[in-house]
Design a protein around this motif. Structure first.
Motif, mmCIF file in Angstrom:
data_model
loop_
_atom_site.group_PDB
_atom_site.id
_atom_site.type_symbol
_atom_site.label_atom_id
_atom_site.label_comp_id
_atom_site.label_asym_id
_atom_site.label_seq_id
_atom_site.Cartn_x
_atom_site.Cartn_y
_atom_site.Cartn_z
ATOM 1 N N GLN A 114 0.828 -1.202 0.000
ATOM 2 C CA GLN A 114 0.000 0.000 0.000
ATOM 3 C C GLN A 114 0.867 1.258 0.000
ATOM 4 N N LEU A 115 1.985 1.245 0.715
ATOM 5 C CA LEU A 115 2.864 2.401 0.792
ATOM 6 C C LEU A 115 3.668 2.606 -0.480
ATOM 7 N N HIS A 116 3.941 1.533 -1.183
ATOM 8 C CA HIS A 116 4.810 1.594 -2.354
ATOM 9 C C HIS A 116 4.075 1.222 -3.639
ATOM 10 N N ARG A 117 2.838 1.557 -3.727
ATOM 11 C CA ARG A 117 2.008 1.144 -4.852
ATOM 12 C C ARG A 117 2.619 1.508 -6.207
ATOM 13 N N LEU A 118 3.322 2.616 -6.272
ATOM 14 C CA LEU A 118 3.897 3.043 -7.541
ATOM 15 C C LEU A 118 5.336 2.588 -7.728
ATOM 16 N N SER A 119 5.936 1.988 -6.703
ATOM 17 C CA SER A 119 7.310 1.515 -6.864
ATOM 18 C C SER A 119 7.327 -0.005 -6.877
ATOM 19 N N LEU A 120 8.110 -0.604 -6.053
ATOM 20 C CA LEU A 120 8.250 -2.062 -6.070
ATOM 21 C C LEU A 120 7.222 -2.733 -5.163
ATOM 22 N N PRO A 121 6.429 -3.629 -5.707
ATOM 23 C CA PRO A 121 5.503 -4.366 -4.845
ATOM 24 C C PRO A 121 6.273 -5.348 -3.965
ATOM 25 N N ILE A 122 5.752 -5.565 -2.785
ATOM 26 C CA ILE A 122 6.378 -6.497 -1.853
ATOM 27 C C ILE A 122 5.425 -7.656 -1.634
ATOM 28 N N ALA A 123 5.946 -8.847 -1.721
ATOM 29 C CA ALA A 123 5.142 -10.053 -1.518
ATOM 30 C C ALA A 123 5.793 -10.900 -0.432
ATOM 31 N N HIS A 124 5.144 -11.974 -0.089
ATOM 32 C CA HIS A 124 5.732 -12.889 0.890
ATOM 33 C C HIS A 124 5.563 -14.321 0.395
ATOM 34 N N ARG A 125 6.388 -15.175 0.919
ATOM 35 C CA ARG A 125 6.279 -16.605 0.650
ATOM 36 C C ARG A 125 6.062 -17.310 1.972
ATOM 37 N N VAL A 126 5.314 -18.381 1.911
ATOM 38 C CA VAL A 126 4.948 -19.111 3.119
ATOM 39 C C VAL A 126 5.751 -20.397 3.214
ATOM 40 N N MET A 127 6.335 -20.620 4.389
ATOM 41 C CA MET A 127 7.015 -21.877 4.661
ATOM 42 C C MET A 127 6.011 -22.840 5.268
ATOM 43 N N ARG A 128 5.952 -24.017 4.728
ATOM 44 C CA ARG A 128 5.022 -25.024 5.245
ATOM 45 C C ARG A 128 5.546 -25.600 6.560
ATOM 46 N N GLU A 129 4.605 -26.049 7.376
ATOM 47 C CA GLU A 129 4.997 -26.717 8.619
ATOM 48 C C GLU A 129 5.485 -28.138 8.337
ATOM 49 N N GLN A 130 4.926 -28.751 7.305
ATOM 50 C CA GLN A 130 5.315 -30.102 6.893
ATOM 51 C C GLN A 130 5.731 -30.056 5.432
ATOM 52 N N LEU A 131 6.728 -30.836 5.073
ATOM 53 C CA LEU A 131 7.169 -30.898 3.693
ATOM 54 C C LEU A 131 6.039 -31.420 2.817
ATOM 55 N N LYS A 132 5.752 -30.708 1.737
ATOM 56 C CA LYS A 132 4.674 -31.105 0.843
ATOM 57 C C LYS A 132 5.052 -32.418 0.152
ATOM 58 N N GLN A 133 4.157 -33.386 0.168
ATOM 59 C CA GLN A 133 4.430 -34.713 -0.381
ATOM 60 C C GLN A 133 3.755 -34.965 -1.723
ATOM 61 N N HIS A 134 3.023 -34.002 -2.255
ATOM 62 C CA HIS A 134 2.278 -34.217 -3.492
ATOM 63 C C HIS A 134 2.355 -32.961 -4.362
ATOM 64 N N GLY A 135 1.930 -33.068 -5.589
ATOM 65 C CA GLY A 135 1.851 -31.915 -6.481
ATOM 66 C C GLY A 135 3.184 -31.528 -7.090
ATOM 67 N N ALA A 136 3.157 -30.399 -7.758
ATOM 68 C CA ALA A 136 4.327 -29.948 -8.516
ATOM 69 C C ALA A 136 5.426 -29.368 -7.632
ATOM 70 N N HIS A 137 5.098 -28.869 -6.467
ATOM 71 C CA HIS A 137 6.083 -28.202 -5.616
ATOM 72 C C HIS A 137 6.262 -28.959 -4.301
ATOM 73 N N SER A 138 7.039 -30.009 -4.314
ATOM 74 C CA SER A 138 7.264 -30.789 -3.083
ATOM 75 C C SER A 138 8.456 -30.184 -2.339
ATOM 76 N N THR A 139 8.236 -28.964 -1.858
ATOM 77 C CA THR A 139 9.271 -28.210 -1.165
ATOM 78 C C THR A 139 8.696 -27.587 0.108
ATOM 79 N N TRP A 140 9.581 -26.990 0.897
ATOM 80 C CA TRP A 140 9.137 -26.297 2.104
ATOM 81 C C TRP A 140 8.474 -24.974 1.760
ATOM 82 N N VAL A 141 9.002 -24.314 0.723
ATOM 83 C CA VAL A 141 8.492 -23.010 0.302
ATOM 84 C C VAL A 141 8.034 -23.127 -1.137
ATOM 85 N N ASN A 142 6.850 -22.610 -1.436
ATOM 86 C CA ASN A 142 6.344 -22.656 -2.803
ATOM 87 C C ASN A 142 7.002 -21.533 -3.600
ATOM 88 N N GLY A 143 7.941 -21.896 -4.418
ATOM 89 C CA GLY A 143 8.653 -20.918 -5.235
ATOM 90 C C GLY A 143 10.146 -21.009 -5.027
#
Length: 148
Positions: A18-47
């Motif tokens: 909201q503060l930087h709407r015209l400059s660089l957007p800021i995002a976050h990534r979520v760390m899973r509590e358990q390692l993902k065992q299925h799907g395309a991203h079997s990692t702790w962090v999606n990305g």
């Protein structure tokens, strides 16, 4: 860092966006509590990390002895993130050894927003807590402090 840190990181990203709407957007990534065992991203962090374009931080609500941050760093490193070189933001340090332990473990930048003793002192001065409660917290922290 799961679980409270996720909500704090999301809130910071929303405020920053909201503060930087015209400059660089800021995002976050979520760390899973358990390692993902299925799907395309079997990692702790999606990305996968993009160190050339993005900067990453570890965010957590509270620190006691630092073990959860060390465990999170191992998971982040397994996913290719430079965990110990990332700033580690801690909202409340219980002052029971997390910061010196993290630095001794190789964390380059540990940032504490509030120390618990400062919070309890302020609560006492403002009359929000009785002196007995402030003293009880001070004694509990003193009994469990990590001495360097």
């Amino acid at each position: 860092i799961p679980t409270a840190g996720n909500a704090l990181a999301q809130a910071a990203a929303m405020v920053s966006f909201q503060l930087h709407r015209l400059s660089l957007p800021i995002a976050h990534r979520v760390m899973r509590e358990q390692l993902k065992q299925h799907g395309a991203h079997s990692t702790w962090v999606n990305g996968k990390p993009d160190l050339g374009r993005q900067r990453y931080w570890m965010v957590d609500n509270v620190a006691t002895d630092g073990k959860s941050k060390q465990e999170a760093a191992e998971k982040l490193e397994a996913d290719g993130y430079p965990a110990k070189q990332m700033p580690c933001l801690i909202w409340v340090d219980r002052q029971q050894g997390a910061v010196p332990r993290l630095k001794a473990a190789g964390f380059e930048r540990v940032i504490v927003v509030y120390n618990l003793l400062d919070i309890t002192y302020a609560f006492g001065v403002m009359g929000l807590w009785p002196k007995s409660a402030v003293t009880a917290v001070e004694e509990e922290i003193k009994a469990h402090q990590f001495l360097v």
